[in-house]
Design a protein around this motif. Structure first.
Motif, PDB file in Angstrom:
ATOM      1  N   ASP A   1       0.870  -1.170   0.000  1.00  0.00           N
ATOM      2  CA  ASP A   1       0.000   0.000   0.000  1.00  0.00           C
ATOM      3  C   ASP A   1       0.909   1.222   0.000  1.00  0.00           C
ATOM      4  O   ASP A   1       1.513   1.577   1.018  1.00  0.00           O
ATOM      5  N   LEU A   2       1.020   1.876  -1.139  1.00  0.00           N
ATOM      6  CA  LEU A   2       2.000   2.942  -1.322  1.00  0.00           C
ATOM      7  C   LEU A   2       1.613   4.240  -0.633  1.00  0.00           C
ATOM      8  O   LEU A   2       2.402   5.193  -0.633  1.00  0.00           O
ATOM      9  N   ALA A   3       0.426   4.305  -0.048  1.00  0.00           N
ATOM     10  CA  ALA A   3       0.041   5.493   0.711  1.00  0.00           C
ATOM     11  C   ALA A   3       0.511   5.420   2.159  1.00  0.00           C
ATOM     12  O   ALA A   3       0.369   6.392   2.902  1.00  0.00           O
ATOM     13  N   VAL A   4       1.079   4.281   2.549  1.00  0.00           N
ATOM     14  CA  VAL A   4       1.504   4.065   3.935  1.00  0.00           C
ATOM     15  C   VAL A   4       3.036   4.071   3.982  1.00  0.00           C
ATOM     16  O   VAL A   4       3.675   3.171   3.437  1.00  0.00           O
ATOM     17  N   PRO A   5       3.643   5.074   4.622  1.00  0.00           N
ATOM     18  CA  PRO A   5       5.111   5.173   4.621  1.00  0.00           C
ATOM     19  C   PRO A   5       5.818   3.914   5.094  1.00  0.00           C
ATOM     20  O   PRO A   5       6.835   3.505   4.508  1.00  0.00           O
ATOM     21  N   GLU A   6       5.283   3.272   6.136  1.00  0.00           N
ATOM     22  CA  GLU A   6       5.938   2.077   6.671  1.00  0.00           C
ATOM     23  C   GLU A   6       5.934   0.935   5.657  1.00  0.00           C
ATOM     24  O   GLU A   6       6.890   0.159   5.587  1.00  0.00           O
ATOM     25  N   GLU A   7       4.869   0.840   4.878  1.00  0.00           N
ATOM     26  CA  GLU A   7       4.823  -0.218   3.865  1.00  0.00           C
ATOM     27  C   GLU A   7       5.783   0.072   2.714  1.00  0.00           C
ATOM     28  O   GLU A   7       6.390  -0.837   2.150  1.00  0.00           O
ATOM     29  N   VAL A   8       5.934   1.343   2.382  1.00  0.00           N
ATOM     30  CA  VAL A   8       6.888   1.700   1.335  1.00  0.00           C
ATOM     31  C   VAL A   8       8.303   1.380   1.795  1.00  0.00           C
ATOM     32  O   VAL A   8       9.124   0.852   1.023  1.00  0.00           O
ATOM     33  N   GLU A   9       8.603   1.671   3.046  1.00  0.00           N
ATOM     34  CA  GLU A   9       9.917   1.340   3.596  1.00  0.00           C
ATOM     35  C   GLU A   9      10.174  -0.160   3.506  1.00  0.00           C
ATOM     36  O   GLU A   9      11.267  -0.605   3.122  1.00  0.00           O
TER      37      GLU A   9
ATOM     38  N   GLU B   1     -12.381  14.750   5.688  1.00  0.00           N
ATOM     39  CA  GLU B   1     -12.020  13.340   5.562  1.00  0.00           C
ATOM     40  C   GLU B   1     -11.996  12.910   4.089  1.00  0.00           C
ATOM     41  O   GLU B   1     -11.114  12.158   3.658  1.00  0.00           O
ATOM     42  N   HIS B   2     -12.978  13.382   3.323  1.00  0.00           N
ATOM     43  CA  HIS B   2     -13.037  13.040   1.902  1.00  0.00           C
ATOM     44  C   HIS B   2     -11.817  13.589   1.157  1.00  0.00           C
ATOM     45  O   HIS B   2     -11.147  12.852   0.410  1.00  0.00           O
ATOM     46  N   TRP B   3     -11.510  14.855   1.352  1.00  0.00           N
ATOM     47  CA  TRP B   3     -10.379  15.463   0.659  1.00  0.00           C
ATOM     48  C   TRP B   3      -9.068  14.805   1.062  1.00  0.00           C
ATOM     49  O   TRP B   3      -8.207  14.558   0.210  1.00  0.00           O
ATOM     50  N   ARG B   4      -8.897  14.509   2.335  1.00  0.00           N
ATOM     51  CA  ARG B   4      -7.654  13.857   2.762  1.00  0.00           C
ATOM     52  C   ARG B   4      -7.531  12.463   2.177  1.00  0.00           C
ATOM     53  O   ARG B   4      -6.443  12.041   1.777  1.00  0.00           O
ATOM     54  N   ARG B   5      -8.650  11.741   2.103  1.00  0.00           N
ATOM     55  CA  ARG B   5      -8.617  10.387   1.543  1.00  0.00           C
ATOM     56  C   ARG B   5      -8.243  10.429   0.061  1.00  0.00           C
ATOM     57  O   ARG B   5      -7.407   9.637  -0.406  1.00  0.00           O
ATOM     58  N   VAL B   6      -8.827  11.353  -0.686  1.00  0.00           N
ATOM     59  CA  VAL B   6      -8.519  11.460  -2.114  1.00  0.00           C
ATOM     60  C   VAL B   6      -7.064  11.883  -2.314  1.00  0.00           C
ATOM     61  O   VAL B   6      -6.366  11.354  -3.186  1.00  0.00           O
ATOM     62  N   PHE B   7      -6.601  12.837  -1.521  1.00  0.00           N
ATOM     63  CA  PHE B   7      -5.207  13.271  -1.624  1.00  0.00           C
ATOM     64  C   PHE B   7      -4.261  12.128  -1.279  1.00  0.00           C
ATOM     65  O   PHE B   7      -3.279  11.875  -1.989  1.00  0.00           O
ATOM     66  N   ASP B   8      -4.561  11.426  -0.193  1.00  0.00           N
ATOM     67  CA  ASP B   8      -3.687  10.323   0.229  1.00  0.00           C
ATOM     68  C   ASP B   8      -3.608   9.225  -0.818  1.00  0.00           C
ATOM     69  O   ASP B   8      -2.556   8.616  -1.010  1.00  0.00           O
ATOM     70  N   SER B   9      -4.710   8.939  -1.506  1.00  0.00           N
ATOM     71  CA  SER B   9      -4.710   7.829  -2.455  1.00  0.00           C
ATOM     72  C   SER B   9      -4.179   8.215  -3.832  1.00  0.00           C
ATOM     73  O   SER B   9      -3.802   7.336  -4.613  1.00  0.00           O
TER      74      SER B   9
ATOM     75  N   LEU C   1       5.716   9.200  -2.167  1.00  0.00           N
ATOM     76  CA  LEU C   1       6.455   8.315  -1.265  1.00  0.00           C
ATOM     77  C   LEU C   1       7.327   7.329  -2.033  1.00  0.00           C
ATOM     78  O   LEU C   1       8.493   7.111  -1.680  1.00  0.00           O
ATOM     79  N   LEU C   2       6.782   6.725  -3.092  1.00  0.00           N
ATOM     80  CA  LEU C   2       7.565   5.753  -3.849  1.00  0.00           C
ATOM     81  C   LEU C   2       8.750   6.437  -4.531  1.00  0.00           C
ATOM     82  O   LEU C   2       9.872   5.906  -4.526  1.00  0.00           O
ATOM     83  N   THR C   3       8.504   7.601  -5.107  1.00  0.00           N
ATOM     84  CA  THR C   3       9.593   8.304  -5.792  1.00  0.00           C
ATOM     85  C   THR C   3      10.686   8.703  -4.801  1.00  0.00           C
ATOM     86  O   THR C   3      11.878   8.513  -5.061  1.00  0.00           O
ATOM     87  N   GLU C   4      10.297   9.250  -3.656  1.00  0.00           N
ATOM     88  CA  GLU C   4      11.293   9.628  -2.649  1.00  0.00           C
ATOM     89  C   GLU C   4      12.096   8.412  -2.194  1.00  0.00           C
ATOM     90  O   GLU C   4      13.310   8.488  -1.999  1.00  0.00           O
ATOM     91  N   ALA C   5      11.411   7.296  -2.033  1.00  0.00           N
ATOM     92  CA  ALA C   5      12.091   6.086  -1.562  1.00  0.00           C
ATOM     93  C   ALA C   5      13.113   5.581  -2.571  1.00  0.00           C
ATOM     94  O   ALA C   5      14.152   5.022  -2.191  1.00  0.00           O
ATOM     95  N   LEU C   6      12.824   5.781  -3.868  1.00  0.00           N
ATOM     96  CA  LEU C   6      13.668   5.183  -4.907  1.00  0.00           C
ATOM     97  C   LEU C   6      14.610   6.170  -5.595  1.00  0.00           C
ATOM     98  O   LEU C   6      15.419   5.755  -6.426  1.00  0.00           O
ATOM     99  N   LEU C   7      14.541   7.447  -5.261  1.00  0.00           N
ATOM    100  CA  LEU C   7      15.404   8.427  -5.920  1.00  0.00           C
ATOM    101  C   LEU C   7      16.889   8.064  -5.851  1.00  0.00           C
ATOM    102  O   LEU C   7      17.600   8.211  -6.854  1.00  0.00           O
TER     103      LEU C   7
END
Length: 245
Positions: free
Chosen positions: A61-69, A103-111, A118-124
């Protein structure tokens, strides 16, 4: 693409546009890893995609920092092409008070924003230099508006400008492909009936809706050596449904 055997990571690679992108690179002889939240769907896609190399699946789940790590440990040590395709739906703002709106706006932004960031930062640090490519899948909603979803997709365009400046000195590029309606993705919910497809066709200048392979072709171009001097841009691939400036 001109360079077989490159290392490619595609998020949201189990279905729709992401799967078509993964198939395009795999057919060209590239080594492809697909990421996504639905493990069984992702693994099935990895098994079914045919290419010179086995396609790897990494559920996350790429929206979760711990999972990306965690997932980063399973990803290639050097990456030539990163395709940010993972995202979610928008939908109308819900009825209710400000809490529900927030809650709606945060959910849409997060997804829709956080998976790419997060993925790009992790792999740069792993992105090839020179020649690295980051291609993000956006939406015409960023250009014509669509509530929280359009705002989130517009945020990707602004973020891409910063990313392009960051990657430029390394000889790498960052661009966004902007699709309109794409048939056969399931993104809009139930499959479109003939009346809806006719309306979608009439909304383009070419009288046709896109297929996932059309978007994959645009991604492949931006990831190619021929596009080495294109960065910080968005490429409309929507049949003229929304015109560039």
């Amino acid at each position: 693409m001109g360079e077989a055997g490159r290392v490619v990571v595609v998020s949201g690679g189990g279905t729709g546009i992401g799967r078509a992108v993964a198939e395009r690179f795999a057919r060209q002889g590239d080594r492809v890893t697909v990421l996504g939240r639905r493990a069984e769907v992702l693994r099935a896609a990895a098994r079914e995609i045919k290419g010179a190399h086995t396609v790897r699946a990494v559920p996350v789940d790429l929206a979760v920092p711990e999972e990306v790590e965690r997932a980063r440990e399973e990803l290639p040590a050097e990456i030539d092409v990163l395709v940010n395709n993972a995202g979610g739906r928008g939908g109308p703002s819900p009825a209710g008070g400000l809490k529900e709106v927030a809650e709606h706006w945060r959910r849409v932004f997060d997804s829709n924003v956080m998976p790419a960031v997060l993925l790009t930062e992790a792999l740069l640090p792993r992105l090839a230099r020179p020649g690295g490519r980051v291609v993000t899948i956006g939406s015409v909603a960023a250009l014509r508006g669509n509530g929280a979803y359009g705002a989130a997709k517009a945020a990707l365009l602004a973020w891409n400008h910063t990313l392009a400046r960051q990657l430029g000195p390394r000889g790498a590029t960052a661009n966004v492909v902007v699709p309109g309606y794409v048939a056969g993705t399931g993104f809009s919910g139930a499959p479109a009936d003939e009346d809806e497809l006719a309306a979608r066709r009439s909304g383009t200048l070419v009288g046709e809706v896109a297929e996932p392979a059309d978007i994959a072709a645009a991604v492949a171009f931006l990831a190619s050596p021929e596009a080495r001097h294109i960065t910080g841009e968005f490429l409309n691939s929507n049949g003229g449904a929304v015109l560039g400036r």
